[in-house]
Design a protein around this motif. Structure first.
Motif, PDB file in Angstrom:
ATOM      1  N   LEU A   1      -7.635  -9.326  -3.335  1.00 18.96           N
ATOM      2  CA  LEU A   1      -8.938  -9.462  -2.706  1.00 18.96           C
ATOM      3  C   LEU A   1      -8.975  -8.737  -1.359  1.00 18.96           C
ATOM      4  N   GLY A   2      -9.975  -7.839  -1.190  1.00 16.80           N
ATOM      5  CA  GLY A   2     -10.122  -7.136   0.074  1.00 16.80           C
ATOM      6  C   GLY A   2     -10.535  -8.079   1.203  1.00 16.80           C
ATOM      7  N   ASP A   3     -10.242  -7.672   2.432  1.00 16.14           N
ATOM      8  CA  ASP A   3     -10.521  -8.537   3.591  1.00 16.14           C
ATOM      9  C   ASP A   3     -11.981  -8.994   3.645  1.00 16.14           C
TER      10      ASP A   3
ATOM     11  N   ASN B   1      -6.761  -4.760   2.895  1.00 11.10           N
ATOM     12  CA  ASN B   1      -6.332  -5.995   2.251  1.00 11.10           C
ATOM     13  C   ASN B   1      -5.120  -6.541   2.983  1.00 11.10           C
TER      14      ASN B   1
ATOM     15  N   SER C   1      -3.824  -9.499   3.359  1.00 13.91           N
ATOM     16  CA  SER C   1      -2.949 -10.496   2.736  1.00 13.91           C
ATOM     17  C   SER C   1      -2.174  -9.938   1.554  1.00 13.91           C
ATOM     18  N   GLY C   2      -2.518  -8.727   1.089  1.00 12.83           N
ATOM     19  CA  GLY C   2      -1.764  -8.097   0.008  1.00 12.83           C
ATOM     20  C   GLY C   2      -1.998  -8.699  -1.368  1.00 12.83           C
ATOM     21  N   ASP C   3      -3.040  -9.523  -1.516  1.00 14.57           N
ATOM     22  CA  ASP C   3      -3.361 -10.059  -2.840  1.00 14.57           C
ATOM     23  C   ASP C   3      -4.347  -9.124  -3.540  1.00 14.57           C
TER      24      ASP C   3
ATOM     25  N   GLU D   1     -12.605 -12.031   1.567  1.00 15.77           N
ATOM     26  CA  GLU D   1     -11.824 -13.234   1.823  1.00 15.77           C
ATOM     27  C   GLU D   1     -12.673 -14.261   2.572  1.00 15.77           C
TER      28      GLU D   1
HETATM   29 CA   LIG Z   1      -6.640 -10.103   0.592  1.00 17.14          CA
END
Ligand SMILES: [Ca+2]
Ligand SMILES: [Ca+2]
Ligand SMILES: [Ca+2]
Length: 381
Positions: A186-188, A180, A182-184, A191
């Motif tokens: 949602l996994g890559d 992840n 972006s650290g939100d 995205e």
């Molecule tokens: Ca993410």
């Protein structure tokens, strides 16, 4: 006398020749001006190195920052305080590191943050997707740990990646490492592939194990099986609408995964897909046209139906393999991507007058002259 003088001159010339020859002593070879031709493949005790590539067997490094593009490192031990490394691949067997961030696949570390896919660590915080750890706090998506607070699983694993649906940062797609960037939430792999900042979370995920009140069928019957909902239509289109209004003109994404387990079709106009915007009797769909092997975006306005873009699918999968449609709306344009189990791909993009000035509303599933088993639906925002 003259002969004696000539002889003396001859002797002097011989003596002068000997006196002028200078022989370099062997001991002068290899002084400080000579280059060192040794090939170093095991750097030890380095500090503050940047931009290193292709190192092997490094030990005892401290304070390295900003390294990019390192590949093939093996057996690194005892590193401390490394930060900001990006693009490293193929590292194996790293042990005993502390204070590292952004790494993947490391074992035996302590005090690390922001890592994914690590095993066997203790005392880490802020990680995702780790297994086999003890005493960690503040993590999400971890499984098999002891003493960790976190998500409560529901016992299902739709994509078979070992992460419970309730704890998976991308529950419809296989990503055991839960990477992840972006650290939100949602996994890559879930995205938007060109912009990891576009979407933030999974708003709704349905693997179709139980009938939920969030669905409203229109134009026919949708039948639940174990982990799927089957829609069929001859010849009228059937919509299965998710009862949630997506706010207009905010980025969102709709995804459906489906199979064809109910035989062949006869009509050349046979569609399976997702509804990705709807207001009143007007809606947009992105569909896979099985017989034509193409992905298309259609706009329905009352009784009018118009195609606003299509693209052929290369190497389409068999009916028994999974197919997936994913629509992205970035606030002004729409991208619909197709992928399947055999590696088939297709993509359609629309913008300008082909999209409404205000996109949003209801989303859902659609079949037309088709028989389709949908195994999951996801709404991202
Ligand atoms: Ca993410
Ligand atoms: Ca999973
Ligand atoms: Ca997953």
């Amino acid at each position: 006398m003259k002969k004696i003088a000539l002889f003396l001159i001859f002797i002097l010339v011989l003596a002068g020749c000997d006196g002028n020859v200078k022989v370099r002593p062997i001991g002068d070879l290899g002084d400080e001006d000579d280059p060192d031709h040794e090939i170093e493949d095991s750097d030890n005790g380095n500090t503050g190195d940047t931009g290193n590539t292709g190192n092997t067997g490094d030990t005892g490094n401290t304070g390295d920052t900003g390294n990019t593009g390192n590949t093939g490192n093996t057996g690194d031990t005892g590193n401390t305080g490394d930060t900001g490394d990006t693009g490293n691949t193929g590292n194996t067997g790293d042990t005993g590191n502390t204070g590292n961030t952004g790494n993947t696949g490391d074992t035996g570390n302590t005090g690390d943050t922001g890592n994914t896919g690590d095993t066997g660590n203790t005392g880490n915080t802020g990680n995702t997707g780790n297994t086999g750890n003890t005493g960690d706090t503040g993590n999400t998506g971890d499984t098999g740990n002891t003493g960790d607070p976190g998500c409560v699983g529901n016992g299902r694993d739709e994509d078979g990646d070992g992460i419970d649906d309730n704890c998976d940062n991308c529950p419809s797609q296989y990503n055991p490492g839960q990477k992840n960037t972006s650290g939100d939430k949602l996994g890559d792999v879930c995205e938007a592939y060109w912009d990891y900042g576009l979407l933030k979370e999974i708003k709704f995920f349905d693997p179709f194990y139980n009938l939920q009140s969030s669905w409203n069928s229109t134009g026919g019957t949708w039948t639940y099986g174990s982990g799927k909902v089957s829609g069929s239509s001859t010849p009228y289109g059937q919509n299965y609408v998710y009862n949630f209004d997506v706010p207009n003109n905010t980025p969102y994404s709709v995804e459906a995964t489906f199979y064809f387990s109910q035989g062949t079709i006869n009509s050349s106009a046979a569609y399976t897909g997702v509804i990705f915007a709807q207001t009143g009797n007007s809606f947009y769909t992105c569909v896979f046209e099985r017989k034509a092997n193409r992905v298309s975006i259609w706009r329905t306005s009352g009784s009018g139906l118009s195609s606003v873009g299509n693209s052929n699918v290369t190497a389409p999968a068999t009916d028994a393999q999974w197919h997936r449609l994913r629509v992205f709306y970035d606030g002004s344009a729409v991208k619909c991507t197709f992928a399947d189990e055999a590696g088939g791909t297709g993509e359609v993009n629309i913008s300008g007058t082909n999209v409404w000035s205000s996109m949003g509303g209801k989303t859902g599933l659609r079949v037309y002259n088709e028989r389709t088993d949908f195994t999951s639906f996801v709404l991202y925002q």
